[in-house]
Design a protein around this motif. Structure first.
Motif, mmCIF file in Angstrom:
data_model
loop_
_atom_site.group_PDB
_atom_site.id
_atom_site.type_symbol
_atom_site.label_atom_id
_atom_site.label_comp_id
_atom_site.label_asym_id
_atom_site.label_seq_id
_atom_site.Cartn_x
_atom_site.Cartn_y
_atom_site.Cartn_z
ATOM 1 N N GLU A 131 -6.754 -47.927 37.465
ATOM 2 C CA GLU A 131 -7.970 -48.720 37.702
ATOM 3 C C GLU A 131 -7.935 -49.515 38.922
ATOM 4 O O GLU A 131 -8.741 -49.493 39.643
ATOM 5 C CB GLU A 131 -8.267 -49.623 36.613
ATOM 6 C CG GLU A 131 -9.500 -50.529 36.589
ATOM 7 C CD GLU A 131 -9.797 -51.219 35.350
ATOM 8 O OE1 GLU A 131 -10.846 -51.860 35.358
ATOM 9 O OE2 GLU A 131 -8.961 -51.225 34.247
ATOM 10 N N LYS A 132 -6.725 -50.272 39.325
ATOM 11 C CA LYS A 132 -6.596 -50.974 40.427
ATOM 12 C C LYS A 132 -6.724 -50.238 41.658
ATOM 13 O O LYS A 132 -7.380 -50.422 42.817
ATOM 14 C CB LYS A 132 -5.249 -51.583 40.380
ATOM 15 C CG LYS A 132 -4.934 -52.785 41.533
ATOM 16 C CD LYS A 132 -3.626 -53.374 41.309
ATOM 17 C CE LYS A 132 -3.466 -54.285 42.460
ATOM 18 N NZ LYS A 132 -2.288 -54.987 42.446
ATOM 19 N N ILE A 135 1.559 -46.042 28.795
ATOM 20 C CA ILE A 135 0.209 -45.599 29.232
ATOM 21 C C ILE A 135 -0.868 -46.585 29.552
ATOM 22 O O ILE A 135 -1.325 -46.702 30.654
ATOM 23 C CB ILE A 135 -0.208 -44.631 28.060
ATOM 24 C CG1 ILE A 135 0.535 -43.277 27.996
ATOM 25 C CG2 ILE A 135 -1.903 -44.202 28.391
ATOM 26 C CD1 ILE A 135 0.085 -42.524 26.854
ATOM 27 N N PRO A 136 -0.694 -47.755 28.696
ATOM 28 C CA PRO A 136 -1.709 -48.894 29.114
ATOM 29 C C PRO A 136 -1.359 -49.368 30.506
ATOM 30 O O PRO A 136 -2.413 -49.995 31.176
ATOM 31 C CB PRO A 136 -1.453 -49.815 27.988
ATOM 32 C CG PRO A 136 -0.808 -49.070 26.678
ATOM 33 C CD PRO A 136 -0.088 -47.977 27.183
ATOM 34 N N LYS A 137 0.037 -49.497 30.849
ATOM 35 C CA LYS A 137 0.143 -50.180 32.229
ATOM 36 C C LYS A 137 -0.221 -49.026 33.149
ATOM 37 O O LYS A 137 -0.702 -49.466 34.297
ATOM 38 C CB LYS A 137 1.870 -50.399 32.086
ATOM 39 C CG LYS A 137 2.230 -50.937 33.289
ATOM 40 C CD LYS A 137 3.786 -51.171 33.432
ATOM 41 C CE LYS A 137 4.280 -51.976 34.691
ATOM 42 N NZ LYS A 137 5.723 -52.333 34.868
ATOM 43 N N ALA A 138 0.058 -47.852 32.930
ATOM 44 C CA ALA A 138 -0.434 -46.906 33.959
ATOM 45 C C ALA A 138 -2.087 -46.525 34.224
ATOM 46 O O ALA A 138 -2.382 -46.853 35.131
ATOM 47 C CB ALA A 138 0.018 -45.455 33.246
ATOM 48 N N LEU A 139 -2.620 -46.979 32.863
ATOM 49 C CA LEU A 139 -4.107 -47.020 33.238
ATOM 50 C C LEU A 139 -4.684 -48.315 33.931
ATOM 51 O O LEU A 139 -5.496 -48.215 34.715
ATOM 52 C CB LEU A 139 -4.932 -46.981 31.720
ATOM 53 C CG LEU A 139 -4.673 -45.688 30.817
ATOM 54 C CD1 LEU A 139 -5.263 -46.208 29.648
ATOM 55 C CD2 LEU A 139 -5.432 -44.845 31.705
ATOM 56 N N GLU A 140 -3.844 -49.343 33.503
ATOM 57 C CA GLU A 140 -4.287 -50.486 34.708
ATOM 58 C C GLU A 140 -3.939 -50.497 35.933
ATOM 59 O O GLU A 140 -4.791 -50.602 37.028
ATOM 60 C CB GLU A 140 -3.246 -51.776 34.004
ATOM 61 C CG GLU A 140 -3.506 -53.197 34.472
ATOM 62 C CD GLU A 140 -2.822 -54.010 34.079
ATOM 63 O OE1 GLU A 140 -2.614 -55.391 34.719
ATOM 64 O OE2 GLU A 140 -2.295 -53.873 32.966
ATOM 65 N N ALA A 141 -2.961 -49.752 36.383
ATOM 66 C CA ALA A 141 -2.348 -49.404 37.662
ATOM 67 C C ALA A 141 -3.584 -48.454 38.040
ATOM 68 O O ALA A 141 -3.874 -48.620 39.596
ATOM 69 C CB ALA A 141 -1.261 -48.898 37.708
ATOM 70 N N LEU A 163 -1.935 -43.087 43.986
ATOM 71 C CA LEU A 163 -1.397 -42.840 42.524
ATOM 72 C C LEU A 163 0.051 -42.577 42.350
ATOM 73 O O LEU A 163 0.772 -43.026 41.413
ATOM 74 C CB LEU A 163 -2.139 -41.954 41.945
ATOM 75 C CG LEU A 163 -3.490 -42.117 41.398
ATOM 76 C CD1 LEU A 163 -4.406 -41.031 41.238
ATOM 77 C CD2 LEU A 163 -3.967 -43.327 40.858
ATOM 78 N N LEU A 164 0.577 -41.569 43.147
ATOM 79 C CA LEU A 164 1.976 -41.257 42.937
ATOM 80 C C LEU A 164 2.883 -42.406 43.142
ATOM 81 O O LEU A 164 4.000 -42.209 42.968
ATOM 82 C CB LEU A 164 2.296 -39.906 43.825
ATOM 83 C CG LEU A 164 1.728 -38.761 43.404
ATOM 84 C CD1 LEU A 164 1.831 -37.633 44.380
ATOM 85 C CD2 LEU A 164 2.217 -38.393 41.959
#
Length: 866
Positions: free
Chosen positions: A709-710, A701-707, A560-561
């Motif tokens: 989830e991946k 934030i949407p891009k962070a959530l997408e990453a 995640l980091l």
């Protein structure tokens, strides 16, 4: 020439009236007489005309006026009253519309609130054994004198109830909400349910749609699922094929197979118990033997008494059961409370339920009464004001023989008729607004015309509104002198004026009370949601680490980091803003080893303080550079005060038999509701006991959530990705308060709207009554502003008086409500200033509009008759 089928009035009677009465007066009265006689049928008219002429010749003498009565059937009189009521309403359309509108809105608002209250009061009362269904609570008496109440009860107590007390009929264990992964072919999803005892289906009234209720909870490899899960995993035709029983679902991380033993009806909105699956509690006990200890609270316990048994003797018998089965000095007492009372009385003080959602029920009930009273006052005020225009009609009816009783009955008939019409339209309005209200309150309210309580409520509203609006004119108007009535004199008795002014003051006092209350509730909600909690809840996403993520905390954090939009990651044993895992085993130098003090215990990894932006006020944080930190602890300020050291850093602390050092003190942060004080906390460095990951995001934030989830899907492919925002989770815990705030705002606006409708109607009436005075003043040079001031000042003064009366009452009531919160906003003088100015401006504008219109009228039009 008369129109066909229209009866001419009795000429003889009119001649006699012209002889004994003023001719100019008769020109005004004659139109009313024509309308009266046009209502009669041909046969009734002929009889009435003969009797009328005979009575006039007999009774009319110079200087003598006597009452006489025409003998029409009572149903004809009632029909006449109804026709007169509609004619009067049509003649004064503006007043009628204002009058009906205020009552319609008031009754509709009251009905909506009462439906909400009925739903709240009826929560959990649908169970057939409600009158003998109870829940067990545990009161933990602390050395400080505080009593902590919990529903977590030692599992052995259920066996004690079942075996030792014959007055107890059935007992069931109920676990807390447990989320487990369900698999069926390609369908995979996390589902929330409970472990329960086999008696659960007998104690509670949740009907089975498939399966045998006597055997469905007898096997630890069986599962009961709700109808929604049956549709989800077996399709919409599960009822028709009859093959769902004994179908296999794979449940949990261990991928254990369970056979479906029953399908239960989805718990309804009137149940506080909500679940999607039920499994026998013995299965949970086998996996978690710690719950079998008298020292641990692993379940909630509910039971049903035998019919005719009393709960008080049982309460007295079981109160010391936990103390009798433990060997330390802690004082833990059993308390029994009616199950259906738990919803409304969920807040405990000194070991007893004192308040909870019941305070919202009381508040909204008071609001409903306020609104209904304001609407009825409007109805009464406008009805009495308009009734003074009808003195000529009353005089004519008296000349025709009507007595006071029949005139009063007429006014009551008209009032009840208008009230009934308003209530019927209000019911229609409720149908329209209920879907929107349900959306606000997250309920499924509906009008049930089969409910006798609804009809009683509608009947009471109709009667009360009819009595309030009809009593004053029914008593006052028929008492007027006949001659004065026929001359069209209006009687503005000082008592009548004072009564209307008093009612205006009263309704604006109620409106200002609601406005101030709404502002205080809103301020408290803003305080709660924006208060510095000691942790930074913004931009935090948290994820439950189930399945393959369990035990891979470091790998998950490392991946995640690598995401640029991730600032920090930590793992804990639960949500730190809503935490309740405690232990009484903590020991330190100087503490009595037999004294039990319940202290929350939070397990974290090394980055908790940095990720959550907590503040270390003494000592240091956990560090990977100190290998011994896995045996060391952080404590909060409350725990430091309990320990009693001037500087607790480097003091020994033993928890669950493991002794370490206190390496730092964390500034207090809120772990529960604002209703409660901050509780003591021990933070232990134990990554292996963590199962919730908290991720601080930055930037997109949407891009962070997408990453996120991946990464999660790569490490935990069998689990569906789900997450929550910490700030939204925190806000959701105050949903009831926010709902109350929203409802209060809506009905405060409605109350001021209704009050202003009445004020507008009365100011219109006042301007009309003083039209000649205004004309004369304008002839003598009065300006428009002078006239506006003249007409507005009287009503503006009433609003000021209402504000003076409402302010101390509002302060007292809202101060009592705020006392429920340990952490609360100050009421502040600005709330009262804002409420007073807002109400005054709205009221002044309402009166000013009509006053301005009256001031602009040409005096020629008002004085041309003089």
């Amino acid at each position: 020439m008369t129109e066909p089928n229209i009866i001419s009035p009795p000429k003889t009677s009119l001649r006699f009236l012209r002889w004994f009465c003023d001719r100019e007066l008769l020109e005004d009265v004659e139109g009313d007489l024509l309308e009266l006689f046009h209502e009669r049928s041909q046969e009734d008219y002929k009889m009435a005309r003969r009797q009328f002429t005979k009575d006039v010749i007999l009774l009319f003498r110079p200087g003598i006026i006597r009452n006489f009565k025409l003998n029409f059937n009572s149903h004809l009189m009632l029909k006449n009253y109804i026709i007169t009521a509609f004619r009067s309403a049509r003649k004064y359309k503006g007043h009628t519309l204002l009058n009906l509108l205020s009552l319609i809105v008031g009754v509709a608002s009251c009905l909506v609130i009462l439906l909400w209250i009925q739903d709240e009061i009826g929560m959990d009362k649908f169970h057939k054994k409600d009158d003998r269904l109870y829940r067990v609570w545990r009161n933990m008496h602390q050395s400080s004198g505080e009593i902590l109440t919990t529903g977590a009860i030692p599992q052995p107590f259920s066996e004690t109830l079942k075996n030792d007390y014959p007055e107890v009929d059935e007992v069931t264990l109920i676990s807390w909400d447990i989320e487990m992964l369900f698999r069926k072919d390609d369908a995979v999803s996390n589902e929330i349910g409970k472990y329960v005892s086999s008696e659960f289906l007998s104690i509670f009234s949740f009907p089975l749609l498939a399966g045998n209720p006597h055997t469905a909870l007898q096997d630890i490899t069986s599962v009961i699922i709700t109808e929604r899960l049956a549709i989800k995993y077996f399709g919409n035709k599960w009822k028709g094929d009859g093959q769902i029983i004994d179908q296999v679902l794979t449940i949990g991380d261990a991928r254990k197979d369970y056979k479906v033993s029953g399908v239960i009806q989805n718990p309804g909105p009137n149940s506080t118990l909500d679940f999607d699956w039920l499994i026998l509690a013995d299965d949970y006990i086998q996996q978690n033997d710690w719950v079998t200890s008298w020292y641990n609270g692993g379940f909630s316990i509910c039971f049903a008494l035998r019919e005719g048994a009393e709960v008080e003797p049982l309460q007295n018998s079981v109160v010391q059961t936990i103390n009798e089965n433990t060997n330390y000095d802690a004082d833990e007492r059993i308390f029994i409370n009616k199950y259906s009372d738990n919803y409304l009385y969920s807040t405990f003080e000194n070991g007893r339920p004192t308040t909870g959602r019941i305070q919202y029920v009381k508040i909204l009930f008071i609001i409903s009464i306020f609104i209904l009273v304001i609407a009825c006052i409007n109805f009464m005020n406008l009805a009495t004001a308009r009734s003074s225009r009808r003195t000529k009609e009353v005089g004519v009816r008296k000349v025709l023989g009507a007595q006071r009783g029949s005139l009063r009955f007429q006014f009551f008939v008209e009032s009840f008729l208008m009230s009934l019409i308003a209530v019927l339209i209000a019911v229609l309005l409720v149908f329209i607004v209920l879907p929107y209200f349900n959306n606000i309150t997250d309920k499924t309210l509906a009008l049930n015309f089969g409910d006798e309580h609804l009809w009683i409520a509608l009947g009471l509203v109709t009667v009360v509104a009819g009595l309030l609006s009809g009593t004053y004119p029914a008593i006052l108007i028929p008492s007027f002198n006949i001659i004065s009535s026929l001359k069209g004199k209006t009687f503005q008795a000082n008592s009548g004026i004072k009564l209307r002014e008093g009612l205006v003051v009263f309704q604006f006092t109620l409106s200002i009370l609601l406005i101030i209350g709404t502002l205080v509730v809103s301020r408290q909600m803003d305080y709660i949601l924006n208060k510095n909690l000691g942790l930074d809840k913004e931009n935090i996403v948290f994820i439950n680490m189930g399945g393959a993520l369990r035990g891979q905390n470091e790998l998950y954090k490392t991946e995640l980091l690598k995401i640029p939009e991730i600032a920090a990651v930590t793992a804990t044993s639960g949500n730190p803003l809503s935490y309740g895992r405690s232990s009484g085993s903590a020991q330190w130098p100087g503490k009595d080893p037999n004294e039990e003090i319940e202290i929350n215990v939070l397990s974290v990894d090394v980055d908790f303080v940095r990720t959550m932006k907590a503040q270390i006020i003494k000592g240091r944080d956990f560090s990977e550079n100190f290998s011994t930190d896995t045996a060391n602890y952080l404590i909060n300020e409350v725990t430091a005060n309990i320990m009693g050291f001037n500087n607790p850093v480097d003091q020994d602390l033993t928890l669950w038999g493991m002794t370490g050092k206190v390496i730092g003190v964390v500034k207090n942060f809120h772990m529960s509701s604002m209703y409660d004080p901050i509780e003591p906390l021990i933070i232990r460095y134990d990554p292996s006991s963590t199962f919730v990951s908290f991720i601080r995001t930055r930037g997109n934030i949407p891009k962070a959530l997408e990453a996120i989830e991946k990464v999660t899907a790569e490490l935990n492919p069998d689990y569906p990705f789900s997450y929550e925002f910490l700030d939204q989770s925190y806000s959701a815990s105050y949903r009831s308060e926010m709902t109350l705030s929203t409802i209060a705002k809506i009905f405060a606006v409605i109350s001021i709207f209704i009050a202003c409708l009445g004020l507008f109607g009365l100011s219109s009436y006042s301007a009309e009554q003083r039209s000649k005075e205004i004309g004369i003043r304008k002839v003598y040079g009065a300006s428009v502003m002078n006239i506006v001031y003249l007409l507005s000042w009287g009503y503006s003064k009433l609003i000021v008086i209402a504000f003076i009366l409402a302010t101390p009452m509002a302060y007292y009531v809202m101060a009592q409500w705020l006392n429920n919160f340990v952490f609360r906003a100050d009421i502040g003088i600005t709330v009262f200033i804002f409420a007073g100015i807002t109400t005054f401006i709205i009221g002044a504008c309402t009166v000013g509009i009509k006053s301005w219109q009256a001031a602009l009228m040409n005096p020629i039009n008002t004085l041309k008759e003089e």
